[in-house]
Design an enzyme around this catalytic site. Sequence first.
Site, PDB file in Angstrom:
ATOM      1  N   SER A  14       1.012  -1.267   0.126  1.00 49.11           N
ATOM      2  CA  SER A  14       0.090  -0.016  -0.100  1.00 49.11           C
ATOM      3  C   SER A  14       0.869   1.331   0.132  1.00 49.11           C
ATOM      4  O   SER A  14       0.378   2.436  -0.532  1.00 49.11           O
ATOM      5  CB  SER A  14      -1.177  -0.108   0.929  1.00 49.11           C
ATOM      6  OG  SER A  14      -2.025  -0.987   1.001  1.00 49.11           O
TER       7      SER A  14
ATOM      8  N   LYS B 176      -8.695  -5.487  11.558  1.00 54.11           N
ATOM      9  CA  LYS B 176      -9.740  -4.911  10.772  1.00 54.11           C
ATOM     10  C   LYS B 176     -11.050  -4.838  11.560  1.00 54.11           C
ATOM     11  O   LYS B 176     -11.985  -4.193  11.386  1.00 54.11           O
ATOM     12  CB  LYS B 176     -10.192  -5.889   9.465  1.00 54.11           C
ATOM     13  CG  LYS B 176      -8.931  -5.271   8.575  1.00 54.11           C
ATOM     14  CD  LYS B 176      -9.186  -6.155   7.162  1.00 54.11           C
ATOM     15  CE  LYS B 176      -8.130  -5.934   6.003  1.00 54.11           C
ATOM     16  NZ  LYS B 176      -8.313  -6.548   4.970  1.00 54.11           N
TER      17      LYS B 176
ATOM     18  N   ASN C 255     -15.918 -24.265   3.069  1.00 55.98           N
ATOM     19  CA  ASN C 255     -14.828 -23.676   4.080  1.00 55.98           C
ATOM     20  C   ASN C 255     -14.147 -24.932   4.548  1.00 55.98           C
ATOM     21  O   ASN C 255     -14.931 -25.959   5.154  1.00 55.98           O
ATOM     22  CB  ASN C 255     -14.810 -22.628   5.037  1.00 55.98           C
ATOM     23  CG  ASN C 255     -13.656 -22.194   5.798  1.00 55.98           C
ATOM     24  OD1 ASN C 255     -12.660 -21.890   5.054  1.00 55.98           O
ATOM     25  ND2 ASN C 255     -13.626 -21.789   6.904  1.00 55.98           N
TER      26      ASN C 255
ATOM     27  N   TYR D 281      -2.324 -12.583  -4.740  1.00 54.80           N
ATOM     28  CA  TYR D 281      -1.612 -11.884  -5.865  1.00 54.80           C
ATOM     29  C   TYR D 281      -0.199 -12.034  -5.919  1.00 54.80           C
ATOM     30  O   TYR D 281       0.653 -11.709  -6.710  1.00 54.80           O
ATOM     31  CB  TYR D 281      -2.017 -10.609  -5.885  1.00 54.80           C
ATOM     32  CG  TYR D 281      -1.511  -9.666  -4.408  1.00 54.80           C
ATOM     33  CD1 TYR D 281      -0.277  -9.287  -4.356  1.00 54.80           C
ATOM     34  CD2 TYR D 281      -2.277  -9.675  -3.487  1.00 54.80           C
ATOM     35  CE1 TYR D 281       0.389  -8.738  -3.069  1.00 54.80           C
ATOM     36  CE2 TYR D 281      -2.221  -8.861  -2.336  1.00 54.80           C
ATOM     37  CZ  TYR D 281      -1.041  -8.623  -2.152  1.00 54.80           C
ATOM     38  OH  TYR D 281      -0.627  -8.050  -0.845  1.00 54.80           O
TER      39      TYR D 281
HETATM   40  P1  NAP Z   1      -8.203 -15.324   6.967  1.00 61.07           P
HETATM   41  O1  NAP Z   1      -9.356 -14.612   7.517  1.00 61.07           O
HETATM   42  O2  NAP Z   1      -7.163 -15.896   7.841  1.00 61.07           O
HETATM   43  O3  NAP Z   1      -8.932 -16.567   6.224  1.00 61.07           O
HETATM   44  C1  NAP Z   1      -8.173 -17.587   5.797  1.00 61.07           C
HETATM   45  C2  NAP Z   1      -8.898 -18.681   5.006  1.00 61.07           C
HETATM   46  O4  NAP Z   1      -8.142 -19.431   4.446  1.00 61.07           O
HETATM   47  C3  NAP Z   1     -10.116 -19.143   5.873  1.00 61.07           C
HETATM   48  O5  NAP Z   1     -11.420 -19.726   5.309  1.00 61.07           O
HETATM   49  C4  NAP Z   1      -9.091 -20.229   6.200  1.00 61.07           C
HETATM   50  O6  NAP Z   1      -9.981 -21.662   6.715  1.00 61.07           O
HETATM   51  C5  NAP Z   1      -8.814 -20.772   4.910  1.00 61.07           C
HETATM   52  N1  NAP Z   1      -7.226 -21.674   4.873  1.00 61.07           N
HETATM   53  C6  NAP Z   1      -6.313 -21.198   5.381  1.00 61.07           C
HETATM   54  N2  NAP Z   1      -5.242 -22.397   5.211  1.00 61.07           N
HETATM   55  C7  NAP Z   1      -6.029 -23.233   4.841  1.00 61.07           C
HETATM   56  C8  NAP Z   1      -5.754 -24.637   4.043  1.00 61.07           C
HETATM   57  N3  NAP Z   1      -4.386 -25.167   4.293  1.00 61.07           N
HETATM   58  N4  NAP Z   1      -6.603 -25.487   3.554  1.00 61.07           N
HETATM   59  C9  NAP Z   1      -7.902 -24.948   3.590  1.00 61.07           C
HETATM   60  N5  NAP Z   1      -8.227 -23.787   3.867  1.00 61.07           N
HETATM   61  C10 NAP Z   1      -7.303 -22.883   4.377  1.00 61.07           C
HETATM   62  O7  NAP Z   1      -7.579 -14.526   6.013  1.00 61.07           O
HETATM   63  P2  NAP Z   1      -8.202 -13.191   4.968  1.00 61.07           P
HETATM   64  O8  NAP Z   1      -7.832 -12.054   5.485  1.00 61.07           O
HETATM   65  O9  NAP Z   1      -9.332 -13.716   4.415  1.00 61.07           O
HETATM   66  O10 NAP Z   1      -7.210 -13.506   3.520  1.00 61.07           O
HETATM   67  C11 NAP Z   1      -7.013 -14.656   2.713  1.00 61.07           C
HETATM   68  C12 NAP Z   1      -6.462 -14.694   1.564  1.00 61.07           C
HETATM   69  O11 NAP Z   1      -6.787 -13.396   0.774  1.00 61.07           O
HETATM   70  C13 NAP Z   1      -4.574 -14.147   1.880  1.00 61.07           C
HETATM   71  O12 NAP Z   1      -4.005 -14.873   0.928  1.00 61.07           O
HETATM   72  C14 NAP Z   1      -4.874 -12.864   1.690  1.00 61.07           C
HETATM   73  O13 NAP Z   1      -3.442 -12.301   1.341  1.00 61.07           O
HETATM   74  C15 NAP Z   1      -5.626 -12.523   0.606  1.00 61.07           C
HETATM   75  N6  NAP Z   1      -6.350 -11.022   0.479  1.00 61.07           N
HETATM   76  C16 NAP Z   1      -6.167 -10.533  -0.720  1.00 61.07           C
HETATM   77  C17 NAP Z   1      -6.840  -9.292  -0.619  1.00 61.07           C
HETATM   78  C18 NAP Z   1      -6.699  -8.559  -2.028  1.00 61.07           C
HETATM   79  O14 NAP Z   1      -7.055  -7.224  -2.134  1.00 61.07           O
HETATM   80  N7  NAP Z   1      -6.393  -9.019  -3.167  1.00 61.07           N
HETATM   81  C19 NAP Z   1      -7.462  -8.880   0.285  1.00 61.07           C
HETATM   82  C20 NAP Z   1      -7.525  -9.488   1.389  1.00 61.07           C
HETATM   83  C21 NAP Z   1      -7.000 -10.728   1.416  1.00 61.07           C
HETATM   84  P3  NAP Z   1     -10.233 -21.991   8.090  1.00 61.07           P
HETATM   85  O15 NAP Z   1     -11.578 -21.138   8.230  1.00 61.07           O
HETATM   86  O16 NAP Z   1     -10.753 -23.507   7.939  1.00 61.07           O
HETATM   87  O17 NAP Z   1      -9.139 -21.588   8.838  1.00 61.07           O
END
Ligand code: NAP
Length: 307
Positions: free
Chosen positions: A32, A81, A166, A239
């Site tokens: 950012s 957040k 999930n 990304y």
């Molecule tokens: P979060 O709240 O920690 O959620 C993580 C999610 O991934 C949960 O549903 C979790 O499942 C699942 N997960 C993690 N490891 C797993 C595995 N080994 N097998 C299956 N499911 C798994 O994180 P978040 O903030 O949502 O971010 C998730 C991803 O999105 C990250 O890579 C982040 O960098 C990306 N992101 C990108 C943007 C963008 O602007 N492009 C914005 C936000 C986030 P459980 O609930 O079972 O733990």
Amino acid sequence: MQETNSVTKRTSVNGKTKMLGVIGNPIEHSVSPQLHNTLSITLQKNTMYVPFRVMRENLATAVNGLYALGFLGFNVTIPYKENVMEYIDEISKEAKLIGAVNTVKIHKEKFYGFNTDADGFAKSFTGETGEKFAGKKVVILGAGGAARAIAIKIALEDAGRICIVNRTKSKAKALVEVINKNVGGKAEFFGMSESEELMKQSDIIINTTSVGMYPNIESCPVSENFKFASWQIVYDVVYNPSKTKLINLAQSCGCKTVNGLGMLYYQGIYAWQIWMDCKIKEDVLDKVYKMFVKDVYGNLNYTIRAR
Ligand code: NAP
């Protein structure tokens, strides 16, 4: 990704410089600052955007400190957040529904909270695929913070069916309950074992899990033997790397694919527009976008536009 430990350009700072920033922990990976400082230069605004690593026990002090130091506003990233919401005076309707604030504007001694992830995702999806969600069958893999913003946005945009899949089924259930209570009964929840059957019946598949994200680039949220249909759209919020295993798999099946850089870009653009109370013109957006891609991926040949 570019090595972010080097600085190639910097806005000049003087007595009138206004401050912006992002709080989170960890924060070193954040891109950012590149985006917002590029915006400062391109739009010739005397602002500076700085990342701050904040420990949980210091969150209130940090938020009050940003106010005391006269910040125009700030972004909030993982893991604050949700927690930051207790310090905000007025929270937008969408951010309340999502249950998370990623953008705070400080104005006349008040904190205003927004969530620009949802709009960032929608703008990126529509801009890059030319498609909308109305009437579409959508599978969302994951039920964390990103899934929450995306699923609620898609529900508000009138998707026909939303399947939240999930690993921890209870989290998918909780998200479905929020959607069906507040937006309409169109969401259903499932465990990972049901994902393949659901994906076969869907128009759009969105990965919101961190599976496949650097450094675990060999992981894929979908079996590598899975065959997408060529008319399906596959969106991966990850990304880094620019092409995850999932994106490669979907491209090998002829699908339109999009990675998460556009979502990241537009959530930042919407945040800037909130802080500055302005609307950035499309030609400027394109110019800044090219600089942002170069900053993040190190070359101009990479494009996030869908095939
Ligand atoms: P979060 O709240 O920690 O959620 C993580 C999610 O991934 C949960 O549903 C979790 O499942 C699942 N997960 C993690 N490891 C797993 C595995 N080994 N097998 C299956 N499911 C798994 O994180 P978040 O903030 O949502 O971010 C998730 C991803 O999105 C990250 O890579 C982040 O960098 C990306 N992101 C990108 C943007 C963008 O602007 N492009 C914005 C936000 C986030 P459980 O609930 O079972 O733990």
